[in-house]
Design an enzyme around this catalytic site. Structure first.
Site, PDB file in Angstrom:
ATOM      1  N   HIS A 109     -77.795  -1.728 -24.170  1.00  0.00           N
ATOM      2  CA  HIS A 109     -76.511  -1.407 -23.622  1.00  0.00           C
ATOM      3  C   HIS A 109     -76.933  -1.024 -22.244  1.00  0.00           C
ATOM      4  O   HIS A 109     -77.974  -0.147 -22.360  1.00  0.00           O
ATOM      5  CB  HIS A 109     -75.851  -0.408 -24.334  1.00  0.00           C
ATOM      6  CG  HIS A 109     -75.249  -0.702 -25.826  1.00  0.00           C
ATOM      7  ND1 HIS A 109     -76.077  -0.506 -26.886  1.00  0.00           N
ATOM      8  CD2 HIS A 109     -74.080  -1.215 -26.223  1.00  0.00           C
ATOM      9  CE1 HIS A 109     -75.438  -0.637 -27.907  1.00  0.00           C
ATOM     10  NE2 HIS A 109     -74.281  -1.099 -27.738  1.00  0.00           N
ATOM     11  N   ASP A 112     -77.889   2.644 -22.268  1.00  0.00           N
ATOM     12  CA  ASP A 112     -79.135   3.066 -23.230  1.00  0.00           C
ATOM     13  C   ASP A 112     -80.481   3.227 -22.231  1.00  0.00           C
ATOM     14  O   ASP A 112     -81.194   4.101 -22.222  1.00  0.00           O
ATOM     15  CB  ASP A 112     -79.752   1.830 -24.309  1.00  0.00           C
ATOM     16  CG  ASP A 112     -78.423   1.594 -25.111  1.00  0.00           C
ATOM     17  OD1 ASP A 112     -77.738   2.369 -25.617  1.00  0.00           O
ATOM     18  OD2 ASP A 112     -78.610   0.600 -25.716  1.00  0.00           O
ATOM     19  N   HIS A 279     -71.956  -4.973 -40.928  1.00  0.00           N
ATOM     20  CA  HIS A 279     -70.455  -5.275 -40.622  1.00  0.00           C
ATOM     21  C   HIS A 279     -69.945  -6.213 -41.651  1.00  0.00           C
ATOM     22  O   HIS A 279     -68.835  -6.268 -41.952  1.00  0.00           O
ATOM     23  CB  HIS A 279     -70.408  -5.826 -39.369  1.00  0.00           C
ATOM     24  CG  HIS A 279     -70.829  -4.995 -38.270  1.00  0.00           C
ATOM     25  ND1 HIS A 279     -70.883  -5.169 -36.861  1.00  0.00           N
ATOM     26  CD2 HIS A 279     -71.284  -3.624 -38.159  1.00  0.00           C
ATOM     27  CE1 HIS A 279     -71.334  -4.206 -36.228  1.00  0.00           C
ATOM     28  NE2 HIS A 279     -71.519  -3.203 -37.122  1.00  0.00           N
ATOM     29  N   ASP A 304     -77.859  -9.359 -35.978  1.00  0.00           N
ATOM     30  CA  ASP A 304     -78.101  -7.924 -36.082  1.00  0.00           C
ATOM     31  C   ASP A 304     -78.609  -7.461 -37.282  1.00  0.00           C
ATOM     32  O   ASP A 304     -77.678  -7.590 -38.177  1.00  0.00           O
ATOM     33  CB  ASP A 304     -76.944  -7.236 -35.667  1.00  0.00           C
ATOM     34  CG  ASP A 304     -76.780  -6.912 -34.073  1.00  0.00           C
ATOM     35  OD1 ASP A 304     -77.666  -7.699 -33.329  1.00  0.00           O
ATOM     36  OD2 ASP A 304     -76.037  -5.980 -33.730  1.00  0.00           O
ATOM     37  N   ASP A 315     -70.957   2.411 -41.895  1.00  0.00           N
ATOM     38  CA  ASP A 315     -72.079   1.672 -41.069  1.00  0.00           C
ATOM     39  C   ASP A 315     -73.183   2.544 -41.212  1.00  0.00           C
ATOM     40  O   ASP A 315     -73.583   3.403 -40.335  1.00  0.00           O
ATOM     41  CB  ASP A 315     -71.691   1.482 -39.729  1.00  0.00           C
ATOM     42  CG  ASP A 315     -72.188   0.148 -38.879  1.00  0.00           C
ATOM     43  OD1 ASP A 315     -72.986  -0.454 -39.836  1.00  0.00           O
ATOM     44  OD2 ASP A 315     -72.027   0.021 -37.753  1.00  0.00           O
ATOM     45  N   ASP A 347     -80.714  -3.717 -35.609  1.00  0.00           N
ATOM     46  CA  ASP A 347     -79.734  -2.896 -35.383  1.00  0.00           C
ATOM     47  C   ASP A 347     -79.588  -1.760 -36.236  1.00  0.00           C
ATOM     48  O   ASP A 347     -78.787  -1.746 -37.235  1.00  0.00           O
ATOM     49  CB  ASP A 347     -78.244  -3.629 -35.198  1.00  0.00           C
ATOM     50  CG  ASP A 347     -77.194  -2.666 -34.342  1.00  0.00           C
ATOM     51  OD1 ASP A 347     -77.574  -1.556 -34.092  1.00  0.00           O
ATOM     52  OD2 ASP A 347     -76.240  -3.195 -34.092  1.00  0.00           O
TER      53      ASP A 347
HETATM   54  C1  XUL Z   1     -72.168  -1.180 -33.606  1.00  0.00           C
HETATM   55  C2  XUL Z   1     -72.961  -1.870 -33.322  1.00  0.00           C
HETATM   56  C3  XUL Z   1     -73.298  -2.040 -31.853  1.00  0.00           C
HETATM   57  C4  XUL Z   1     -73.516  -3.485 -31.474  1.00  0.00           C
HETATM   58  C5  XUL Z   1     -73.861  -3.321 -29.947  1.00  0.00           C
HETATM   59  O1  XUL Z   1     -71.629  -0.996 -35.079  1.00  0.00           O
HETATM   60  O2  XUL Z   1     -73.270  -2.883 -34.192  1.00  0.00           O
HETATM   61  O3  XUL Z   1     -74.451  -1.442 -31.870  1.00  0.00           O
HETATM   62  O4  XUL Z   1     -74.436  -4.113 -31.919  1.00  0.00           O
HETATM   63  O5  XUL Z   1     -72.680  -3.067 -29.036  1.00  0.00           O
HETATM   64 CO    CO Z   2     -74.821  -4.331 -34.156  1.00  0.00          CO
END
Ligand code: XUL
Ligand code: CO
Length: 445
Positions: A109, A112, A279, A304, A315, A347
């Protein structure tokens, strides 16, 4: 190794050299047991099945803080009191880690990589400076950018959303950040650009014009797409679904919701989906389900990689070590032709109590091995078991005769009804679920 170890002014992981494949007999925690990057499996080198990427935010920015206290992990590259110097030290540490692990990609990001300034313009200028340095690191190491993204959810101004904020002024700040992050992605040769919904959703319908907010989201994505194309971004835009957290109702709930949204607003040609395991499970789906839904729509973009805790409802972003998830995922990917320009971004974060710097290596190695093992098992199932044959036979009544005619649209409803009278009561056919499950277990070895 095609990746070259790259150390900055200071070595942050002394004593750890580039991680090698040592095979199953090795007891070295800092070696791969299954991930042998150039080994050919299912027609291509292992590394091309995965295109592993390291997530800048979890691995280099996060010291393990939780709602009950600051992070205890004491990362040595986050020590400088000068924010720009800290960002440069972090960049050094990041490229040392990624190149020692031998991962071909990373993801970040905007926030970051570079610190906030006093104005949106100053913040964007900070990012430009860091992007120049990152470009040199990429060049030196051979590590590439899988995707970039903008964090338009942490800053307090985004409390009620970014592009779905009821205040247009906030939306313009999000536009400033997304413009900078797309420019950074283009400058670094990023292959994809991600939009995770962040706070694009709502907490209570009482104060929310949902239809209008979603129209703003679509318009914002359209403008971002057009700007990226104008400045030369040729990669894929990705939407990352998540059903809840931080908001109660997130607009990008799951793959199916995002596919409907993209089609409705004419964005389906430029956008695909970035699916995250944790997710998926928060949405009440398996990872494999979400991947299959995206693949069926021709919108499988990237992944991810992580896993959640099955006993709670948020999460947790744990490193994937669930072999069943890996096997199911690889079964879908092998049948669907893989990730193409996507990849597998970790992630995931080490647990708060994992205090040694080597734990970050061990976590990634463990997940890479889990996925490599999943690939080998899935390939074996597809090649040597009756799995594919059984699945094909289950639908054989549509392969010829009237079943085929139905698929081709050549039988009307009254003709179908007439067939029911002619054919009589169908024989009951078992779905054989337990047999499928036992085949998976038989090949896990
Ligand atoms: C949040 C998430 C983020 C995205 C990128 O749950 O997964 O880190 O991957 O913004
Ligand atoms: Co993510």
């Amino acid at each position: 190794m095609s990746i070259k170890v790259t150390i900055g002014n200071k070595e942050y992981f002394p004593g750890i050299n580039q991680i090698k494949y040592e095979g199953l007999d090795s007891k070295n925690p800092l070696a791969f047991k299954y991930y042998d990057e150039n080994k050919i499996v299912a027609g291509k080198p292992m590394k091309d099945h995965f295109r592993f990427a390291i997530a800048y935010w979890h691995t280099f920015c996060n010291e393990g803080d939780d709602p009950f206290g600051p992070g205890p992990q004491n990362l040595p590259w986050l020590k400088s009191s000068d924010d720009m110097q800290k960002a440069k030290d972090k960049l050094d540490a990041a490229f040392e880690f990624i190149s020692k692990l031998g991962a071909p990609f990373y993801c970040f990001h905007d926030v970051d990589m570079a610190p906030d300034g006093d104005t949106v313009k100053e913040t964007a200028d900070n990012l430009k400076k860091l992007v120049e340095l990152a470009a040199k690191k990429q060049e030196e190491s051979g590590v590439k950018l899988l995707w970039g993204t903008a964090n338009v959810f942490s800053n307090g101004r985004y409390t009620n959303g970014a592009s779905t904020n009821p205040d247009f002024h906030v939306l313009t700040c999000a536009a400033h950040q997304v413009k900078g992050a797309i420019e950074a992605t283009v400058a670094l040769g990023g292959e994809n650009y991600v939009f995770w919904g962040g706070r694009e959703g709502y907490y209570t319908l009482l104060n929310t014009q949902m239809k209008r907010e979603q129209e703003h989201l679509a318009m914002f994505l359209k403008q971002a797409r057009d700007y990226g194309r104008k400045i030369g971004f040729k990669g894929t835009y990705l939407i990352e679904p998540k059903p809840m957290e931080p908001t109660k109702h997130q607009y990008d709930f799951d793959s199916a919701t995002v596919i409907g949204f993209l089609n409705k607003y004419g964005l389906a040609d430029d956008f695909k989906i970035n699916i995250e395991n944790n997710h998926a499970t928060l949405a009440g789906h398996t990872f494999a389900h979400e991947v299959q839904v995206a693949a069926d729509a021709g919108m499988l973009g990237s992944l991810d990689i992580n896993q959640g805790d099955p006993y709670n409802g948020w999460d947790t972003d744990e490193f994937l070590y669930n072999l069943y998830d890996a096997v199911h995922l690889m079964l879908v990917l092998l049948q669907e032709g893989g990730l193409n320009k996507g990849g597998m971004n970790f992630d995931a974060k080490v647990r708060r109590s994992s205090l040694d710097l080597e734990d970050i290596f061990i976590a990634h190695i463990s997940s890479m091995d889990t996925l490599a093992r999943g690939l080998i098992i899935a390939d074996n199932i597809l090649k040597n078991s009756d799995y594919l044959k059984m699945k094909k036979e289950r639908y054989a009544s549509y392969d010829s005769g009237d079943g085929k005619k139905f698929e081709e649209g050549k039988l009307k409803l009254d003709e179908l009804a007439a067939l029911a009278e002619k054919l009589g009561e169908p024989a009951r056919r078992s779905g054989k679920q337990e047999l499928y499950e036992s085949i998976i277990n038989q090949y896990i070895k």
